[in-house]
Design a protein around this motif. Structure first.
Motif, PDB file in Angstrom:
ATOM      1  N   GLY A  79       0.802  -1.211   0.000  1.00 42.27           N
ATOM      2  CA  GLY A  79       0.000   0.000   0.000  1.00 42.27           C
ATOM      3  C   GLY A  79       0.840   1.269   0.000  1.00 42.27           C
ATOM      4  O   GLY A  79       2.052   1.246  -0.196  1.00 42.27           O
ATOM      5  N   PHE A  80       0.171   2.400   0.235  1.00 42.01           N
ATOM      6  CA  PHE A  80       0.864   3.698   0.313  1.00 42.01           C
ATOM      7  C   PHE A  80       1.410   3.862   1.733  1.00 42.01           C
ATOM      8  O   PHE A  80       0.862   4.566   2.561  1.00 42.01           O
ATOM      9  CB  PHE A  80      -0.100   4.831  -0.035  1.00 42.01           C
ATOM     10  CG  PHE A  80      -0.575   4.796  -1.457  1.00 42.01           C
ATOM     11  CD1 PHE A  80       0.226   5.264  -2.484  1.00 42.01           C
ATOM     12  CD2 PHE A  80      -1.824   4.272  -1.774  1.00 42.01           C
ATOM     13  CE1 PHE A  80      -0.205   5.223  -3.804  1.00 42.01           C
ATOM     14  CE2 PHE A  80      -2.268   4.229  -3.089  1.00 42.01           C
ATOM     15  CZ  PHE A  80      -1.457   4.703  -4.106  1.00 42.01           C
ATOM     16  N   TYR A  81       2.502   3.204   1.990  1.00 41.87           N
ATOM     17  CA  TYR A  81       3.001   3.068   3.353  1.00 41.87           C
ATOM     18  C   TYR A  81       3.697   4.320   3.866  1.00 41.87           C
ATOM     19  O   TYR A  81       4.081   5.214   3.109  1.00 41.87           O
ATOM     20  CB  TYR A  81       3.930   1.867   3.464  1.00 41.87           C
ATOM     21  CG  TYR A  81       5.094   1.855   2.491  1.00 41.87           C
ATOM     22  CD1 TYR A  81       6.182   2.695   2.645  1.00 41.87           C
ATOM     23  CD2 TYR A  81       5.100   0.962   1.415  1.00 41.87           C
ATOM     24  CE1 TYR A  81       7.242   2.670   1.753  1.00 41.87           C
ATOM     25  CE2 TYR A  81       6.154   0.925   0.519  1.00 41.87           C
ATOM     26  CZ  TYR A  81       7.229   1.779   0.690  1.00 41.87           C
ATOM     27  OH  TYR A  81       8.277   1.753  -0.194  1.00 41.87           O
ATOM     28  N   ASP A  82       3.874   4.350   5.178  1.00 40.11           N
ATOM     29  CA  ASP A  82       4.613   5.395   5.885  1.00 40.11           C
ATOM     30  C   ASP A  82       5.784   4.704   6.589  1.00 40.11           C
ATOM     31  O   ASP A  82       5.578   3.798   7.409  1.00 40.11           O
ATOM     32  CB  ASP A  82       3.684   6.070   6.905  1.00 40.11           C
ATOM     33  CG  ASP A  82       4.331   7.255   7.623  1.00 40.11           C
ATOM     34  OD1 ASP A  82       5.563   7.212   7.872  1.00 40.11           O
ATOM     35  OD2 ASP A  82       3.615   8.216   7.957  1.00 40.11           O
ATOM     36  N   LEU A  83       7.002   5.109   6.267  1.00 44.49           N
ATOM     37  CA  LEU A  83       8.181   4.433   6.801  1.00 44.49           C
ATOM     38  C   LEU A  83       8.410   4.681   8.290  1.00 44.49           C
ATOM     39  O   LEU A  83       9.329   4.100   8.870  1.00 44.49           O
ATOM     40  CB  LEU A  83       9.426   4.820   6.001  1.00 44.49           C
ATOM     41  CG  LEU A  83       9.512   4.226   4.596  1.00 44.49           C
ATOM     42  CD1 LEU A  83      10.746   4.743   3.871  1.00 44.49           C
ATOM     43  CD2 LEU A  83       9.539   2.695   4.654  1.00 44.49           C
ATOM     44  N   ARG A  84       7.592   5.502   8.907  1.00 46.02           N
ATOM     45  CA  ARG A  84       7.686   5.654  10.358  1.00 46.02           C
ATOM     46  C   ARG A  84       6.989   4.492  11.083  1.00 46.02           C
ATOM     47  O   ARG A  84       7.154   4.330  12.292  1.00 46.02           O
ATOM     48  CB  ARG A  84       7.059   6.981  10.790  1.00 46.02           C
ATOM     49  CG  ARG A  84       7.771   8.213  10.242  1.00 46.02           C
ATOM     50  CD  ARG A  84       6.986   9.480  10.547  1.00 46.02           C
ATOM     51  NE  ARG A  84       5.667   9.462   9.927  1.00 46.02           N
ATOM     52  CZ  ARG A  84       4.786  10.465  10.008  1.00 46.02           C
ATOM     53  NH1 ARG A  84       5.105  11.560  10.686  1.00 46.02           N
ATOM     54  NH2 ARG A  84       3.608  10.372   9.411  1.00 46.02           N
TER      55      ARG A  84
ATOM     56  N   SER B  77       8.959  -4.180   8.892  1.00 42.33           N
ATOM     57  CA  SER B  77       8.964  -5.631   9.086  1.00 42.33           C
ATOM     58  C   SER B  77       8.482  -6.356   7.837  1.00 42.33           C
ATOM     59  O   SER B  77       9.050  -7.384   7.438  1.00 42.33           O
ATOM     60  CB  SER B  77       8.079  -6.014  10.279  1.00 42.33           C
ATOM     61  OG  SER B  77       8.567  -5.441  11.474  1.00 42.33           O
ATOM     62  N   GLU B  78       7.441  -5.838   7.212  1.00 44.02           N
ATOM     63  CA  GLU B  78       6.899  -6.476   6.015  1.00 44.02           C
ATOM     64  C   GLU B  78       7.870  -6.348   4.840  1.00 44.02           C
ATOM     65  O   GLU B  78       8.019  -7.291   4.040  1.00 44.02           O
ATOM     66  CB  GLU B  78       5.542  -5.857   5.660  1.00 44.02           C
ATOM     67  CG  GLU B  78       4.827  -6.510   4.488  1.00 44.02           C
ATOM     68  CD  GLU B  78       4.397  -7.940   4.770  1.00 44.02           C
ATOM     69  OE1 GLU B  78       3.953  -8.616   3.818  1.00 44.02           O
ATOM     70  OE2 GLU B  78       4.505  -8.399   5.917  1.00 44.02           O
ATOM     71  N   GLN B  79       8.543  -5.205   4.703  1.00 42.29           N
ATOM     72  CA  GLN B  79       9.535  -5.049   3.639  1.00 42.29           C
ATOM     73  C   GLN B  79      10.676  -6.046   3.799  1.00 42.29           C
ATOM     74  O   GLN B  79      11.125  -6.671   2.831  1.00 42.29           O
ATOM     75  CB  GLN B  79      10.087  -3.615   3.640  1.00 42.29           C
ATOM     76  CG  GLN B  79       9.101  -2.582   3.126  1.00 42.29           C
ATOM     77  CD  GLN B  79       9.607  -1.164   3.312  1.00 42.29           C
ATOM     78  OE1 GLN B  79      10.219  -0.840   4.335  1.00 42.29           O
ATOM     79  NE2 GLN B  79       9.358  -0.308   2.333  1.00 42.29           N
TER      80      GLN B  79
ATOM     81  N   MET C 244      15.342   1.718  12.278  1.00 44.30           N
ATOM     82  CA  MET C 244      15.843   0.387  11.950  1.00 44.30           C
ATOM     83  C   MET C 244      17.048   0.037  12.812  1.00 44.30           C
ATOM     84  O   MET C 244      17.145  -1.068  13.351  1.00 44.30           O
ATOM     85  CB  MET C 244      16.218   0.339  10.464  1.00 44.30           C
ATOM     86  CG  MET C 244      16.756  -0.998   9.970  1.00 44.30           C
ATOM     87  SD  MET C 244      18.514  -1.264  10.306  1.00 44.30           S
ATOM     88  CE  MET C 244      19.250   0.066   9.392  1.00 44.30           C
ATOM     89  N   LEU C 245      17.978   0.989  12.976  1.00 43.94           N
ATOM     90  CA  LEU C 245      19.189   0.732  13.753  1.00 43.94           C
ATOM     91  C   LEU C 245      18.840   0.397  15.203  1.00 43.94           C
ATOM     92  O   LEU C 245      19.490  -0.455  15.822  1.00 43.94           O
ATOM     93  CB  LEU C 245      20.110   1.950  13.700  1.00 43.94           C
ATOM     94  CG  LEU C 245      21.500   1.759  14.309  1.00 43.94           C
ATOM     95  CD1 LEU C 245      22.327   0.821  13.447  1.00 43.94           C
ATOM     96  CD2 LEU C 245      22.207   3.097  14.462  1.00 43.94           C
TER      97      LEU C 245
ATOM     98  N   SER D 230      14.714  -5.858  13.488  1.00 40.14           N
ATOM     99  CA  SER D 230      14.929  -5.564  12.067  1.00 40.14           C
ATOM    100  C   SER D 230      16.225  -6.248  11.645  1.00 40.14           C
ATOM    101  O   SER D 230      17.245  -5.611  11.396  1.00 40.14           O
ATOM    102  CB  SER D 230      15.009  -4.044  11.839  1.00 40.14           C
ATOM    103  OG  SER D 230      13.774  -3.437  12.110  1.00 40.14           O
ATOM    104  N   ASP D 231      16.152  -7.559  11.581  1.00 38.83           N
ATOM    105  CA  ASP D 231      17.336  -8.393  11.390  1.00 38.83           C
ATOM    106  C   ASP D 231      17.590  -8.583   9.901  1.00 38.83           C
ATOM    107  O   ASP D 231      17.256  -9.629   9.322  1.00 38.83           O
ATOM    108  CB  ASP D 231      17.146  -9.741  12.093  1.00 38.83           C
ATOM    109  CG  ASP D 231      18.418 -10.580  12.048  1.00 38.83           C
ATOM    110  OD1 ASP D 231      19.495 -10.000  11.839  1.00 38.83           O
ATOM    111  OD2 ASP D 231      18.317 -11.800  12.204  1.00 38.83           O
ATOM    112  N   PHE D 232      18.176  -7.553   9.285  1.00 41.63           N
ATOM    113  CA  PHE D 232      18.418  -7.600   7.850  1.00 41.63           C
ATOM    114  C   PHE D 232      19.669  -6.787   7.536  1.00 41.63           C
ATOM    115  O   PHE D 232      19.828  -5.662   8.027  1.00 41.63           O
ATOM    116  CB  PHE D 232      17.207  -7.022   7.101  1.00 41.63           C
ATOM    117  CG  PHE D 232      17.172  -7.365   5.635  1.00 41.63           C
ATOM    118  CD1 PHE D 232      17.161  -8.685   5.216  1.00 41.63           C
ATOM    119  CD2 PHE D 232      17.120  -6.363   4.683  1.00 41.63           C
ATOM    120  CE1 PHE D 232      17.109  -9.004   3.857  1.00 41.63           C
ATOM    121  CE2 PHE D 232      17.067  -6.660   3.335  1.00 41.63           C
ATOM    122  CZ  PHE D 232      17.056  -7.996   2.914  1.00 41.63           C
TER     123      PHE D 232
END
Length: 416
Positions: free
Chosen positions: A55-60, A66-68, A100-101, A106-108
Protein backbone atom coordinates in the motif's frame (compact mmCIF):
# COMPACT_ATOMS: atom_id res chain seq x y z
CA UNK A 1 32.45 -20.93 -10.84
CA UNK A 2 32.39 -18.80 -7.71
CA UNK A 3 29.70 -18.60 -5.06
CA UNK A 4 26.50 -16.70 -5.95
CA UNK A 5 26.91 -12.97 -5.31
CA UNK A 6 24.81 -11.26 -2.69
CA UNK A 7 21.97 -9.12 -4.03
CA UNK A 8 21.67 -5.65 -2.46
CA UNK A 9 18.78 -3.31 -3.34
CA UNK A 10 19.00 0.47 -3.03
CA UNK A 11 16.38 1.82 -0.63
CA UNK A 12 14.77 5.29 -0.73
CA UNK A 13 13.68 6.60 2.71
CA UNK A 14 11.43 9.42 1.41
CA UNK A 15 8.09 7.82 2.24
CA UNK A 16 7.26 9.84 5.32
CA UNK A 17 6.69 13.57 5.89
CA UNK A 18 9.45 15.82 7.20
CA UNK A 19 9.41 19.52 8.12
CA UNK A 20 11.71 20.48 5.24
CA UNK A 21 9.51 18.84 2.59
CA UNK A 22 6.44 20.45 4.17
CA UNK A 23 8.13 23.82 3.70
CA UNK A 24 9.43 23.20 0.17
CA UNK A 25 6.56 21.25 -1.38
CA UNK A 26 3.54 21.64 0.88
CA UNK A 27 2.18 20.06 4.04
CA UNK A 28 2.26 16.27 4.03
CA UNK A 29 4.51 15.84 1.00
CA UNK A 30 6.12 12.42 0.58
CA UNK A 31 7.35 10.48 -2.46
CA UNK A 32 3.78 9.24 -2.91
CA UNK A 33 2.76 12.82 -3.81
CA UNK A 34 4.85 12.61 -6.98
CA UNK A 35 3.90 9.02 -7.72
CA UNK A 36 0.14 9.53 -7.72
CA UNK A 37 0.14 12.66 -9.90
CA UNK A 38 1.86 10.97 -12.87
CA UNK A 39 -0.05 10.55 -16.14
CA UNK A 40 0.73 8.70 -19.40
CA UNK A 41 2.72 10.54 -22.08
CA UNK A 42 1.70 8.18 -24.90
CA UNK A 43 -0.88 5.47 -25.55
CA UNK A 44 0.05 2.38 -23.58
CA UNK A 45 2.47 4.27 -21.32
CA UNK A 46 2.42 2.60 -17.89
CA UNK A 47 1.81 5.48 -15.49
CA UNK A 48 1.17 5.93 -12.66
CA UNK A 49 2.94 3.08 -10.85
CA UNK A 50 0.78 2.23 -7.83
CA UNK A 51 1.51 -0.22 -4.99
CA UNK A 52 -0.46 -3.30 -3.98
CA UNK A 53 0.81 -5.55 -1.17
CA UNK A 54 2.37 -2.81 0.97
CA UNK A 55 0.00 0.00 0.00
CA UNK A 56 0.86 3.70 0.31
CA UNK A 57 3.00 3.07 3.35
CA UNK A 58 4.61 5.40 5.89
CA UNK A 59 8.18 4.43 6.80
CA UNK A 60 7.69 5.65 10.36
CA UNK A 61 5.46 2.61 10.93
CA UNK A 62 7.39 -0.36 12.30
CA UNK A 63 5.08 -2.92 10.68
CA UNK A 64 5.94 -1.50 7.26
CA UNK A 65 9.65 -2.11 7.85
CA UNK A 66 8.96 -5.63 9.09
CA UNK A 67 6.90 -6.48 6.02
CA UNK A 68 9.53 -5.05 3.64
CA UNK A 69 12.23 -7.15 5.29
CA UNK A 70 10.04 -10.26 5.16
CA UNK A 71 9.36 -9.78 1.43
CA UNK A 72 13.00 -9.09 0.65
CA UNK A 73 14.18 -12.23 2.46
CA UNK A 74 11.50 -14.38 0.84
CA UNK A 75 12.55 -13.38 -2.66
CA UNK A 76 16.31 -13.55 -2.42
CA UNK A 77 17.38 -9.98 -1.55
CA UNK A 78 20.38 -10.10 0.80
CA UNK A 79 20.37 -6.51 2.04
CA UNK A 80 19.27 -2.90 1.58
CA UNK A 81 21.53 0.02 0.74
CA UNK A 82 19.90 3.11 2.26
CA UNK A 83 20.39 6.48 0.60
CA UNK A 84 21.82 8.73 3.33
CA UNK A 85 21.15 12.48 3.15
CA UNK A 86 23.72 14.56 5.03
CA UNK A 87 24.53 18.24 4.45
CA UNK A 88 27.35 19.52 6.66
CA UNK A 89 25.71 18.13 9.78
CA UNK A 90 22.08 18.49 8.68
CA UNK A 91 20.36 15.17 8.10
CA UNK A 92 17.21 14.64 6.07
CA UNK A 93 14.90 11.61 5.88
CA UNK A 94 16.81 9.93 8.69
CA UNK A 95 14.03 8.56 10.90
CA UNK A 96 13.45 5.25 9.04
CA UNK A 97 17.16 4.45 9.19
CA UNK A 98 17.48 5.44 12.85
CA UNK A 99 14.40 3.40 13.75
CA UNK A 100 15.84 0.39 11.95
CA UNK A 101 19.19 0.73 13.75
CA UNK A 102 17.46 0.87 17.14
CA UNK A 103 15.21 -2.12 16.42
CA UNK A 104 16.94 -5.48 17.11
CA UNK A 105 14.10 -7.31 15.36
CA UNK A 106 14.93 -5.56 12.07
CA UNK A 107 17.34 -8.39 11.39
CA UNK A 108 18.42 -7.60 7.85
CA UNK A 109 21.82 -6.60 6.41
CA UNK A 110 22.20 -3.00 5.31
CA UNK A 111 24.74 -0.42 4.18
CA UNK A 112 24.77 3.27 3.34
CA UNK A 113 25.10 5.31 0.15
CA UNK A 114 25.85 8.97 0.85
CA UNK A 115 23.56 10.90 -1.52
CA UNK A 116 25.96 13.83 -1.75
CA UNK A 117 24.10 15.92 -4.31
CA UNK A 118 22.57 19.34 -3.79
CA UNK A 119 18.86 19.13 -3.04
CA UNK A 120 17.15 21.18 -5.75
CA UNK A 121 13.69 21.85 -7.16
CA UNK A 122 14.33 19.51 -10.09
CA UNK A 123 10.94 17.86 -9.56
CA UNK A 124 9.16 21.00 -10.75
CA UNK A 125 11.70 21.91 -13.42
CA UNK A 126 13.77 24.42 -11.42
CA UNK A 127 16.99 22.43 -11.07
CA UNK A 128 18.99 25.62 -10.59
CA UNK A 129 17.17 26.45 -7.33
CA UNK A 130 19.09 24.83 -4.48
CA UNK A 131 17.09 23.97 -1.37
CA UNK A 132 19.89 22.28 0.57
CA UNK A 133 23.48 22.50 -0.66
CA UNK A 134 26.53 20.32 -0.17
CA UNK A 135 29.03 22.86 1.13
CA UNK A 136 31.96 20.51 1.83
CA UNK A 137 33.23 22.49 4.80
CA UNK A 138 36.76 21.87 6.16
CA UNK A 139 35.53 19.66 9.01
CA UNK A 140 32.92 17.76 6.97
CA UNK A 141 35.12 14.75 6.25
CA UNK A 142 35.60 13.89 9.91
CA UNK A 143 32.12 14.98 10.99
CA UNK A 144 30.51 12.79 8.35
CA UNK A 145 32.44 9.61 9.10
CA UNK A 146 31.99 10.20 12.84
CA UNK A 147 28.24 10.55 12.40
CA UNK A 148 27.83 7.32 10.47
CA UNK A 149 30.20 5.29 12.67
CA UNK A 150 27.34 3.74 14.74
CA UNK A 151 25.97 2.26 11.50
CA UNK A 152 29.37 1.02 10.33
CA UNK A 153 29.92 -0.72 13.68
CA UNK A 154 26.52 -2.45 13.72
CA UNK A 155 26.61 -6.25 13.40
CA UNK A 156 24.07 -6.12 10.54
CA UNK A 157 26.16 -3.75 8.43
CA UNK A 158 27.23 -5.20 5.05
CA UNK A 159 30.94 -5.93 4.81
CA UNK A 160 33.26 -6.81 1.94
CA UNK A 161 36.10 -9.08 3.08
CA UNK A 162 35.34 -8.02 6.64
CA UNK A 163 35.36 -4.26 5.94
CA UNK A 164 32.18 -2.10 6.23
CA UNK A 165 31.04 -0.96 2.78
CA UNK A 166 30.34 2.75 2.20
CA UNK A 167 29.14 4.02 -1.19
CA UNK A 168 29.34 7.64 -2.34
CA UNK A 169 26.77 8.50 -5.00
CA UNK A 170 28.61 11.47 -6.62
CA UNK A 171 32.27 10.95 -5.66
CA UNK A 172 33.73 13.33 -8.24
CA UNK A 173 31.85 16.15 -6.50
CA UNK A 174 34.11 15.82 -3.46
CA UNK A 175 36.55 18.78 -3.62
CA UNK A 176 39.56 16.60 -2.74
CA UNK A 177 38.36 12.98 -2.96
CA UNK A 178 41.71 11.28 -2.30
CA UNK A 179 42.19 13.38 0.85
CA UNK A 180 38.64 12.65 1.97
CA UNK A 181 39.02 8.89 1.55
CA UNK A 182 42.37 8.99 3.40
CA UNK A 183 40.80 10.82 6.35
CA UNK A 184 37.91 8.36 6.46
CA UNK A 185 40.27 5.39 6.54
CA UNK A 186 42.42 6.94 9.24
CA UNK A 187 39.38 7.77 11.38
CA UNK A 188 37.98 4.23 11.11
CA UNK A 189 41.32 2.66 12.03
CA UNK A 190 41.77 4.92 15.07
CA UNK A 191 38.16 4.62 16.26
CA UNK A 192 38.20 0.82 16.31
CA UNK A 193 36.03 0.23 13.25
CA UNK A 194 39.08 -0.99 11.39
CA UNK A 195 39.48 -1.22 7.65
CA UNK A 196 36.67 0.30 5.57
CA UNK A 197 35.74 -0.52 1.97
CA UNK A 198 34.99 2.65 0.00
CA UNK A 199 32.95 2.29 -3.17
CA UNK A 200 32.42 5.03 -5.78
CA UNK A 201 29.13 5.03 -7.68
CA UNK A 202 29.79 5.27 -11.41
CA UNK A 203 27.45 8.19 -12.02
CA UNK A 204 27.43 11.44 -14.00
CA UNK A 205 30.18 10.30 -16.36
CA UNK A 206 32.48 8.85 -13.70
CA UNK A 207 34.03 5.57 -14.92
CA UNK A 208 37.14 5.18 -12.76
CA UNK A 209 36.91 4.79 -8.99
CA UNK A 210 40.66 4.32 -8.52
CA UNK A 211 41.56 7.87 -9.58
CA UNK A 212 39.30 9.15 -6.78
CA UNK A 213 40.93 7.07 -4.05
CA UNK A 214 38.19 4.44 -3.71
CA UNK A 215 38.53 0.67 -3.40
CA UNK A 216 35.82 -0.23 -5.90
CA UNK A 217 33.06 1.11 -8.12
CA UNK A 218 29.42 0.22 -8.50
CA UNK A 219 27.37 0.52 -11.68
CA UNK A 220 24.34 2.73 -11.30
CA UNK A 221 22.07 2.27 -14.31
CA UNK A 222 20.71 4.21 -16.11
CA UNK A 223 23.76 6.49 -15.61
CA UNK A 224 26.42 6.65 -18.33
CA UNK A 225 24.20 5.11 -21.02
CA UNK A 226 25.57 5.59 -24.58
CA UNK A 227 22.48 4.37 -26.47
CA UNK A 228 20.27 6.47 -28.76
CA UNK A 229 16.92 7.81 -27.66
CA UNK A 230 13.93 6.55 -29.66
CA UNK A 231 11.50 9.29 -28.62
CA UNK A 232 11.06 10.40 -32.24
CA UNK A 233 9.52 7.02 -33.06
CA UNK A 234 6.81 7.43 -30.44
CA UNK A 235 3.55 9.33 -30.77
CA UNK A 236 3.72 11.50 -27.64
CA UNK A 237 0.77 13.43 -26.26
CA UNK A 238 2.67 16.70 -25.78
CA UNK A 239 6.03 18.35 -26.52
CA UNK A 240 8.79 16.24 -25.01
CA UNK A 241 12.38 17.13 -24.09
CA UNK A 242 13.37 13.91 -22.34
CA UNK A 243 14.84 10.64 -23.54
CA UNK A 244 13.37 7.20 -24.23
CA UNK A 245 15.56 4.10 -24.44
CA UNK A 246 15.06 0.41 -25.16
CA UNK A 247 15.57 -1.77 -22.07
CA UNK A 248 17.54 -4.45 -23.92
CA UNK A 249 19.93 -1.88 -25.41
CA UNK A 250 20.63 -0.33 -22.00
CA UNK A 251 21.15 -3.73 -20.39
CA UNK A 252 23.50 -4.92 -23.15
CA UNK A 253 25.76 -1.89 -22.73
CA UNK A 254 26.19 -2.79 -19.06
CA UNK A 255 26.70 -6.49 -19.63
CA UNK A 256 29.40 -5.80 -22.23
CA UNK A 257 31.13 -2.98 -20.37
CA UNK A 258 34.83 -3.18 -19.46
CA UNK A 259 36.56 -0.88 -16.99
CA UNK A 260 40.13 0.31 -16.73
CA UNK A 261 39.95 -0.24 -12.96
CA UNK A 262 38.26 -3.65 -12.82
CA UNK A 263 36.91 -3.95 -9.25
CA UNK A 264 33.37 -2.91 -10.18
CA UNK A 265 30.16 -4.34 -8.74
CA UNK A 266 27.53 -4.90 -11.41
CA UNK A 267 24.21 -3.06 -11.25
CA UNK A 268 20.79 -3.72 -12.80
CA UNK A 269 17.32 -2.19 -12.61
CA UNK A 270 13.90 -3.82 -12.98
CA UNK A 271 12.47 -0.86 -14.92
CA UNK A 272 12.96 2.88 -15.20
CA UNK A 273 10.59 5.79 -15.86
CA UNK A 274 10.82 9.03 -13.87
CA UNK A 275 7.77 10.66 -15.47
CA UNK A 276 6.27 11.04 -11.99
CA UNK A 277 9.08 13.44 -11.09
CA UNK A 278 9.84 15.24 -14.33
CA UNK A 279 6.80 14.84 -16.62
CA UNK A 280 7.72 15.66 -20.23
CA UNK A 281 11.43 15.96 -19.33
CA UNK A 282 11.50 12.33 -18.26
CA UNK A 283 14.00 9.61 -18.93
CA UNK A 284 12.16 6.36 -19.51
CA UNK A 285 13.11 2.86 -20.59
CA UNK A 286 10.67 0.89 -22.72
CA UNK A 287 9.92 -2.74 -21.88
CA UNK A 288 11.07 -2.83 -18.29
CA UNK A 289 9.26 -6.16 -17.90
CA UNK A 290 9.88 -9.00 -15.43
CA UNK A 291 11.17 -11.23 -18.27
CA UNK A 292 13.72 -8.68 -19.48
CA UNK A 293 14.83 -7.93 -15.94
CA UNK A 294 15.20 -11.61 -15.13
CA UNK A 295 17.51 -12.15 -18.10
CA UNK A 296 19.64 -9.09 -17.24
CA UNK A 297 19.98 -10.10 -13.59
CA UNK A 298 20.72 -13.76 -14.40
CA UNK A 299 23.35 -12.67 -16.93
CA UNK A 300 24.90 -10.23 -14.44
CA UNK A 301 25.11 -13.01 -11.84
CA UNK A 302 26.72 -15.43 -14.31
CA UNK A 303 29.29 -12.91 -15.52
CA UNK A 304 30.11 -11.87 -11.99
CA UNK A 305 30.84 -15.48 -11.09
CA UNK A 306 32.98 -15.89 -14.22
CA UNK A 307 34.92 -12.66 -13.72
CA UNK A 308 35.43 -13.12 -9.97
CA UNK A 309 35.55 -16.84 -9.16
CA UNK A 310 37.15 -16.14 -5.79
CA UNK A 311 36.12 -13.82 -2.96
CA UNK A 312 32.91 -12.03 -2.05
CA UNK A 313 30.91 -10.22 -4.68
CA UNK A 314 27.79 -8.08 -4.62
CA UNK A 315 25.26 -7.10 -7.28
CA UNK A 316 23.21 -3.96 -6.73
CA UNK A 317 19.60 -3.59 -7.83
CA UNK A 318 18.29 -0.09 -8.45
CA UNK A 319 15.94 -0.17 -6.60
CA UNK A 320 13.71 -1.65 -3.93
CA UNK A 321 11.30 1.29 -3.80
CA UNK A 322 12.08 4.16 -6.19
CA UNK A 323 8.41 4.48 -7.07
CA UNK A 324 8.62 7.97 -8.62
CA UNK A 325 11.37 6.70 -10.94
CA UNK A 326 9.27 3.72 -12.00
CA UNK A 327 11.99 1.56 -10.53
CA UNK A 328 10.90 -0.83 -7.78
CA UNK A 329 10.85 -4.47 -6.77
CA UNK A 330 7.96 -3.89 -4.39
CA UNK A 331 4.69 -5.26 -5.84
CA UNK A 332 2.58 -2.97 -8.03
CA UNK A 333 -0.85 -3.13 -9.64
CA UNK A 334 0.39 -4.18 -13.07
CA UNK A 335 2.93 -6.91 -12.29
CA UNK A 336 2.19 -7.88 -8.69
CA UNK A 337 5.18 -9.84 -7.34
CA UNK A 338 6.57 -10.79 -10.75
CA UNK A 339 9.78 -8.75 -10.37
CA UNK A 340 10.41 -10.37 -6.98
CA UNK A 341 9.75 -13.82 -8.41
CA UNK A 342 12.13 -13.09 -11.29
CA UNK A 343 14.78 -12.05 -8.76
CA UNK A 344 14.53 -15.34 -6.90
CA UNK A 345 14.69 -17.45 -10.08
CA UNK A 346 17.74 -15.56 -11.34
CA UNK A 347 19.52 -15.88 -8.01
CA UNK A 348 18.82 -19.61 -7.72
CA UNK A 349 19.87 -20.36 -11.30
CA UNK A 350 16.35 -21.40 -12.27
CA UNK A 351 15.71 -18.89 -15.04
CA UNK A 352 14.52 -20.15 -18.41
CA UNK A 353 15.14 -16.82 -20.16
CA UNK A 354 17.61 -17.14 -23.06
CA UNK A 355 17.54 -13.51 -24.12
CA UNK A 356 15.59 -10.27 -23.96
CA UNK A 357 11.99 -11.08 -24.88
CA UNK A 358 10.43 -7.61 -25.16
CA UNK A 359 12.45 -5.47 -27.57
CA UNK A 360 10.05 -3.41 -29.69
CA UNK A 361 8.06 -0.22 -29.33
CA UNK A 362 4.47 -1.06 -28.30
CA UNK A 363 2.08 -0.87 -31.26
CA UNK A 364 -0.13 1.60 -29.40
CA UNK A 365 2.82 3.99 -29.06
CA UNK A 366 4.28 3.84 -32.57
CA UNK A 367 4.32 7.08 -34.43
CA UNK A 368 2.47 7.05 -37.75
CA UNK A 369 3.98 8.77 -40.75
CA UNK A 370 3.28 12.48 -40.40
CA UNK A 371 2.91 15.09 -43.14
CA UNK A 372 5.97 17.32 -43.51
CA UNK A 373 4.47 20.38 -41.80
CA UNK A 374 3.15 18.35 -38.87
CA UNK A 375 6.60 16.82 -38.48
CA UNK A 376 8.17 20.27 -38.63
CA UNK A 377 5.71 21.57 -36.05
CA UNK A 378 6.48 18.76 -33.61
CA UNK A 379 10.23 19.22 -34.09
CA UNK A 380 9.97 22.98 -33.62
CA UNK A 381 7.99 22.59 -30.38
CA UNK A 382 10.60 20.21 -28.98
CA UNK A 383 13.48 22.56 -29.73
CA UNK A 384 11.58 25.56 -28.39
CA UNK A 385 11.04 23.67 -25.16
CA UNK A 386 14.74 22.81 -24.94
CA UNK A 387 15.64 26.44 -25.70
CA UNK A 388 13.25 27.65 -22.99
CA UNK A 389 14.90 25.40 -20.44
CA UNK A 390 18.38 26.60 -21.40
CA UNK A 391 17.31 30.26 -21.18
CA UNK A 392 15.86 29.69 -17.70
CA UNK A 393 19.04 27.97 -16.54
CA UNK A 394 21.33 30.66 -18.02
CA UNK A 395 19.21 33.48 -16.56
CA UNK A 396 19.19 31.88 -13.11
CA UNK A 397 22.97 31.44 -13.27
CA UNK A 398 23.50 35.06 -14.33
CA UNK A 399 21.24 36.41 -11.58
CA UNK A 400 23.10 34.36 -9.01
CA UNK A 401 26.27 36.23 -9.97
CA UNK A 402 24.51 39.62 -9.93
CA UNK A 403 22.55 39.95 -6.67
CA UNK A 404 21.81 43.68 -7.18
CA UNK A 405 20.22 43.03 -10.55
CA UNK A 406 18.22 40.19 -9.01
CA UNK A 407 16.85 42.48 -6.28
CA UNK A 408 16.03 45.18 -8.86
CA UNK A 409 14.13 42.73 -11.06
CA UNK A 410 12.18 41.47 -8.07
CA UNK A 411 11.02 45.03 -7.34
CA UNK A 412 10.02 45.61 -10.97
CA UNK A 413 8.09 42.35 -11.13
CA UNK A 414 6.37 43.20 -7.84
CA UNK A 415 5.09 46.52 -9.17
CA UNK A 416 4.03 44.97 -12.48
Amino acid sequence: MGAPPRLVAFFLPQFHPIAENDLWWGKGFTEWTNVTKASPLFDGHYQPHLPTDLGFYDLRVRETRSEQIRLAKEYGIDGFCYHYYWFSGTRLLSQPLDDMLADPESDFPFCLCWANENWTRRWDGAEHQILMSQRYLPDDDINFIHEISPYLADHRYIRVDGAPLLIVYFPQQLPRPTETTRRWREYCEKSGIGKIHLCAALTHGNQNYRDLGFDSGVEFPPHNVPVKSVHEQIRLHKPFSGRIFHYHEVAKTYLERKYEAPNVFRGVFPSWDNTARTSNRATMVLNGTPSNYEYWLASAIKRTQEDHPEGERLIFINAWNEWAEGCHLEPDRKYGRQFLEATLRAKNGLTTQNGFVDTSIPETAKRDHMPFFNELHALTLRHLLLLQQRIIEKTASALKRAPRLKRFLKKILFWI
